[in-house]
Design a protein around this motif. Structure first.
Motif: not given
Lengths: 778, 463
Positions: A615-644
């Motif tokens: 509930s403390s999240v104040r930003v758009v909280a989504q992983v990126g779109p589905h893609a054939d070359d991205k499994n769950a791990r990579r979608r998540l890494e793309d979305a949450t890899g940033g230091a913040q």
């Protein structure tokens, strides 16, 4: 229906004052700011700095991704969980000088060099306290964490002789399950009509366990919703054949008949009837005189308002229903008291009735003597009610004797019964005989259901639940056999075999009834209870393919022995690899970030670690779109890899990655998305670091490997002890519970990992039996 | 349609025990106002609300047969007037027909609004009505309920349907963080809860009053001897407050019973919409809930209604439109013509229920103000997740009906905002801000918890 996963945490939006100005007067209410050469490093200056720059996120209940509170000097002195060997003060200074991961984070201005220097000076000068009351903040030394997972675990097991629990007397409103059981209701229902289980006593959303009643009361909407359901509780008390339940007591106790047979029952008759009714139908303890007097007066009025006799029982049934409704709206009916009788120096000892109630609710999620259900051709309990041996112990004083309490626990907690008579209130024989032969009482199974969090698996929607498994043939038809089987596992609509939730119930029951190395076996057992697929009949795949989710299509005969299947040791290990748990903590799609859900659960429930709330999240909280070359791990890494994002996600993602050998519904993956857009092997590897148990650090092969490591961790075992404490005590643990927690751990260890011994240590403890009297004004 | 006379309806209610309620109510300055929110679970497609004129204006050839077409939205807000909204695939019931007035000039369609903070997916939970992460903020209905209550016995009533096997769900509405508001998804329970005092007659009312009086006395006694701390004591105090409120409400309901009872729908046991034993037809149950809501509004029982189709269990069935298929499979087969027909049939039916309600309100004069009840009632129709089955929350097509006397520009217009990500895109929160202004709060500019994702404060001048 749960929505798609929210995965992006953002460590920002902390308020803080930027820049260096002259400190305001101590009591001005304005945030003090550090200036000049960084100050002298006094505790008061550091506290002022923390208030100005840290506590908007690192508050008593951290938000915005902050992993721990930093509101007292004790917080700064405490050791960092993620960086063993360093204090929070050292980490704070380091992050304040870190240009890559500055603290405070963007969009706020990073700390100045002077501010970092102040922290460093405080460290080097011996981390002094702040005794200046004019500063407005003092270092009390002992903090009261707002979440038990913020307490360093070691401190919760450090027993200091003579320290007693500081938990005070309390009232506990009944919850949905408890009230249903108390009036002899089933916890299953159909589309039509109302059942007792439709009562509105669900616990508040913030309660981690249904046994907690922290702030639960009844608002007007709750009362309104309760009344239509409540109305069915009265008629069974108007005679042996009235209402939807048949009470044997009404048939055999002739002294009660005057109340429902006489045109004008006497005061003595009514008083006797109401005393029995309150004790065995509402309070499940002897009523107090004033309680009985008030209800008698009400009943007298009700009877006096009756129209002329109509030749049948309807009029009196309606009157008794009115009386029942009134009785059930009293505080004694809706709230369990733990007030006790005063003993010495500010403590009370729970009464026999209070102890009996506490024990019965813990074991059976119902009152001692709770109403039996007539389920043809059986009663679910003798006329004395459920758990009547606990009632007896309250009357003869055995409830005060530890050995007898231990015996009551062991006699009622669970066992083996091929007929599964424990389920007679909820299911007909056809369903019961297809369940595993090991049973646990409602309260005991309730702990595992709630701790593991799998009971609501049917509410977590799955897109193509068989996706990426070896049973995935690419089909999309809504009538495809794989989906039929999965749906039937959730609903149990076709046939009489067990549902996915019940199958995990049975796995848990077998381990707990064996009562040896319970946690280890829960996390590593390969014995799973499956549905028989021998007689699909017209239901076809809905019954025939229910083994697919476990990775098997082997024939399973309709016998207990055949339904217990030993799954390959490389594929499954314990409850965290059970499809019910995996699906309950999985996303909607196979490439959804189930990793986050599962990792968060492990962090909070097996490691008792803190993860800032979503509930403390104040930003758009989504992983990126589905893609054939991205499994769950990579979608998540793309979305949450940033230091913040990593401030929070580093606490979850590595713990969830091992479960990627399964899809979102718990099927073993055969393939997963490869970086070239094709298919590759599933990847359950992970590297764990900064774990609270250093033995858990290092590479993990997959969920099987991970479960085995968790099972061997003494740190995890302690968290398990804490979870049991929370559920059975109905509250969070704190440092004053350390002796009891230590006793529970010792009982578990010295009895070969006995769960019952661990719970027995709790229900015979001083913490269980006494309360602190609240001080004036508290 | 018979024109109901609410002045007659409420005549005589302003005296006696509850006179203070009415003095307070009529002492309020400003216009009577009501809010009705109708939510369709799991996606409303922009195509279903797109009139022929709007299609032409946006570029019919570019839109083609697509259900979502945000790429053709303009770079600045586009307001189309004078178009026939009923030409939209699912808005036909706005048009006049035999004996029924047109509502085309009493409605507005809004396209292009985003609410990405909610995350999208199959459902955003409370996100749709709170413009926040699920469960983190109060929903608009909860915020407005106490403001709009006036003399009504109920702050708000929340009704719906669900594929969950439970009569109460907690997904769509919230009083605040971690405080979900229950939605009654079983019409029988809803009927009994809301109308029980009214249908039971004077004797039943007296019995309920006696019941509450007994319970109040019991709690008072318990409080007088209570030895727990303040937190535990508060539990009893709150319970007593609830009983006091119910006792007062009971009297109010009894005083209204004679005039409200004629407005009530047929009892559940006799309602053909509620027959059967298996999974219900969501459309039939929702219609039964609309009947309850309509009676509640006409009778003055509440001024805030939420009707949520498919709340906390979106896989509802619509056997009267397309048999044997839940919403999920229906949506996944969207490219099958029969499925699309079914999907539009569901939305069309929802709009029909809204227009039936609207016409009933339109035929009823407002009390204490000029115009009709519809003039003072804002009906908002939206989805609980956005623009499609697997929403990304980038667009939330909406239909607004009524509320003309509140200042809403529901004059038959279609407003199309720039798409998500474009300069000039606006958000669902701006609609709620607009409604907040319409309800009399000129400072209502920052609804929701959008944090850095908020694009603009304040209302939308276009509606």
């Amino acid at each position: 229906m749960r929505k798609l996963i929210l995965t992006t945490f953002f460590l920002c939006a902390c308020t803080g004052t930027v820049g260096t100005t002259t400190p305001p007067p101590p009591d001005s209410g304005e945030p003090p700011i550090i200036e000049g050469d960084g100050g002298t490093g006094s505790g008061c200056e550091v506290l002022a700095l923390m208030q100005a720059r840290c506590t908007s996120c690192h508050g008593d209940l951290p938000t915005q991704g902050a992993p721990m509170p930093l509101t007292t000097l004790a917080d700064l002195r405490a050791g960092s969980v993620r960086h063993p060997g360093q204090s929070h003060a050292q980490r704070s200074a380091a992050r304040m000088r870190d240009t890559t991961l500055p603290m405070p984070p963007a969009p706020h201005a990073p700390a100045t060099a002077d501010e970092a220097a102040l922290i460093e000076a405080w460290i080097s000068s011996g981390q002094t306290g702040c005794a200046n009351p004019d500063a407005g903040v003092t270092d009390a030394g002992t903090r009261v964490e707002l979440d038990p997972n913020l307490i360093p675990q070691a401190e919760l097991f450090a027993c200091t002789a003579g320290v007693q629990s500081d938990a005070t007397t309390r009232l506990r409103r009944l919850n949905r399950w408890q009230w249903t059981r108390n009036v002899g209701g089933a916890v299953t229902r159909s589309w039509t009509g109302f059942s007792f289980f439709d009562n509105p006593f669900d616990p508040s959303a913030g309660e981690p366990y249904s046994t907690w009643a922290t702030d639960e009361t009844l608002d007007d909407a709750t009362v309104e919703l309760f009344l239509p359901v409540l109305g069915e509780a009265g008629p069974p008390w108007a005679g042996p054949y009235t209402g939807s339940n048949r009470l044997e007591r009404l048939r055999t106790d002739t002294s009660l008949r005057c109340m429902y047979q006489d045109d004008q029952p006497t005061q003595a008759c009514m008083r006797h009837y109401l005393a029995v009714f309150l004790e065995h139908g509402v309070y499940f303890r002897p009523p107090r005189t004033d309680e009985l007097d008030r209800l008698l007066a009400f009943a007298t009025t009700v009877i006096s308002q009756e129209p002329a006799p109509d030749g049948g029982n309807d009029t009196r049934t309606a009157s008794i229903t009115r009386i029942s409704n009134a009785a059930w709206l009293t505080t004694g009916a809706l709230f369990r008291e733990e007030m006790g009788t005063p003993t010495d120096a500010g403590r009370t000892a729970l009464t026999a009735s209070e102890l009996a109630q506490q024990l019965a609710y813990a074991i059976g999620s119902r009152a001692p003597g709770a109403t039996p259900t007539w389920a043809y051709p059986d009663y679910s309990a003798p006329p004395e009610g459920h758990l009547s041996d606990i009632v007896g112990a309250a009357k003869d004083g055995g409830i005060f004797v530890s050995s007898q309490v231990d015996a009551l626990l062991r006699a009622n907690a669970g066992g083996t019964d091929v007929t599964r008579f424990d389920l007679v209130q909820d299911y007909r024989e056809g369903n019961r005989l297809r369940r595993g032969e090991y049973w646990l009482a409602d309260g005991m199974s309730g702990f595992f259901r709630e701790w593991l969090g799998y009971a609501n698996v049917a509410t977590v929607f799955k897109e193509r639940p068989e996706a990426t498994s070896r049973f995935d043939d690419g089909g999309m038809s809504p009538y495809r056999p794989q989906l039929s089987a999965y749906s039937n596992l959730l609903s149990g609509y076709y046939g009489y075999e067990s549902t996915l939730v019940q199958q995990l119930d049975d796995v848990v029951a077998r381990v707990v009834v064996a009562d040896t190395d319970v946690l280890e076996n829960l996390l590593t057992t390969r014995q799973f209870y499956l549905a028989s697929n021998a007689n699909p009949g017209s239901a076809g795949a809905a019954i025939a393919l229910t083994g697919q989710i476990y990775g098997t299509e082997q024939a399973i005969a309709p016998t207990h022995a055949s339904r217990w299947v030993t799954l390959p040791s490389t594929e499954r290990a314990g409850v965290l690899t059970h499809p019910a748990w995996l699906s309950a903590h999985g996303g909607n799609f196979e490439d959804d970030p189930s990793i986050v859900h599962r990792g968060k659960w492990v962090r909070e429930n097996l490691l008792c670690g803190w993860v800032p709330p979503l509930s403390s999240v104040r930003v758009v909280a989504q992983v990126g779109p589905h893609a054939d070359d991205k499994n769950a791990r990579r979608r998540l890494e793309d979305a949450t890899g940033g230091a913040q994002c990593q401030g929070c996600h580093s606490l979850m993602n590595p713990l969830g990655n091992p479960f990627e050998i399964y899809n979102q519904a718990g099927y073993l993956r055969r393939v997963d998305h490869a970086v070239d857009g094709g298919w590759g092997p599933p990847d359950g590897t992970s590297t764990l670091s900064n774990m609270p148990d250093p033995a858990l650090n290092g590479p993990v092969r997959d969920a099987v490997d991970f479960s085995e490591k968790l099972a061997a961790s003494p740190y995890v075992k302690r968290c398990f002890v804490r979870q049991a404490f929370r559920y059975f005590m109905g509250r969070a643990e704190n440092r004053t519970d350390a002796c009891t927690l230590a006793q529970m751990e010792q009982a578990y260890d010295t009895n070969s990992g006995s769960f019952l011994s661990m719970v027995s240590a709790l229900v015979t403890s001083d913490t269980w039996k006494t309360r602190r009297v609240p001080q004036g004004g508290e | 349609m018979t024109r109901l006379n609410r002045r007659t309806l409420l005549k005589g209610l302003g005296s006696g025990l509850f006179a203070p309620f009415f003095r307070e109510a009529f002492a309020q300055n400003g216009t009577p106002a009501r809010l009705v929110i109708v939510m369709e679970c799991n996606g409303i497609y922009p195509q279903t609300l797109l009139s022929m004129g709007a299609r032409t204006a946006l570029g019919a050839s570019m839109i083609g047969t697509r259900h979502n077409f945000a790429d053709v939205y303009p770079s600045t807000p586009l307001t189309l007037r004078g178009d026939s909204l009923s030409s939209a695939p699912c808005l036909g019931s706005l048009a006049a027909s035999s004996g029924q007035i047109s509502l085309e000039s009493r409605a507005a369609v809004v396209l292009g609004l985003s609410s990405t903070i909610t995350g999208g997916g199959h459902s955003t939970g409370t996100g749709a009505l709170s413009c926040a992460v699920d469960g983190s903020a109060p929903t608009f209905d909860a915020v407005m309920a106490p403001r709009l209550k006036r003399s009504a016995p109920f702050d708000a009533i929340r009704l719906g349907t669900s594929s969950s096997l439970t009569p109460i769900v907690y997904q769509s509405c919230s009083f605040g963080p971690g405080k979900p508001a229950g939605i009654l998804v079983n019409p029988t329970l809803a009927y009994e809860t809301l109308f029980g005092s009214i249908t039971g007659g004077a004797a039943a009312g007296q019995q309920r009053s006696q019941l509450f009086d007994f319970a109040r006395e019991d709690v008072r006694v318990a409080l007088s001897t209570f030895r727990g701390n303040s937190n535990e004591r508060l539990k009893l105090e709150r319970y007593l407050t609830s009983l006091d409120a119910l006792r007062a409400r009971e009297g109010l309901l009894m005083s209204m019973a004679g005039t409200v009872q004629p407005l009530l729908p047929v009892a559940p046991s006799a309602n053909p919409l509620l027959g059967g034993t298996g999974a219900p037809d969501s459309l039939k149950w929702l219609e039964a809930q609309f009947q309850i809501a309509t009676a509640s509004l006409l009778g003055g029982l509440t001024n805030v209604v939420v009707l949520a189709s498919g709340s906390s269990g979106f896989d509802v069935r619509y056997d009267s439109v397309i048999a044997g298929m839940g919403r999920h499979d229906l949506q996944h087969g969207i490219d099958i013509p029969a499925n699309w027909t079914g999907i539009t049939g569901v939305t069309r039916r929802h709009v029909e229920l809204i227009t039936k309600l609207a016409r009933t309100l339109e035929s009823t004069p407002e009390v204490g103000a000029s115009g009709t009840m519809l003039d003072h009632t804002a009906i908002l129709y939206l989805s609980d997740n956005g623009e499609q089955h697997h929403s990304t929350a980038v667009e939330w097509p909406m239909l607004l009906v009524g509320g003309n006397a509140l200042g809403l520009r529901t004059d038959g217009r279609t407003v199309v905002f720039p798409r998500d990500g474009a300069t000039g895109n606006r958000q669902v929160s701006n609609v709620f801000n607009t409604l907040g202004h319409a309800f009399g709060d000129s400072g209502f500019n920052t609804f929701g918890l959008e944090g850095p994702t908020r694009i603009a404060q304040g209302p939308l001048s276009e509606i």
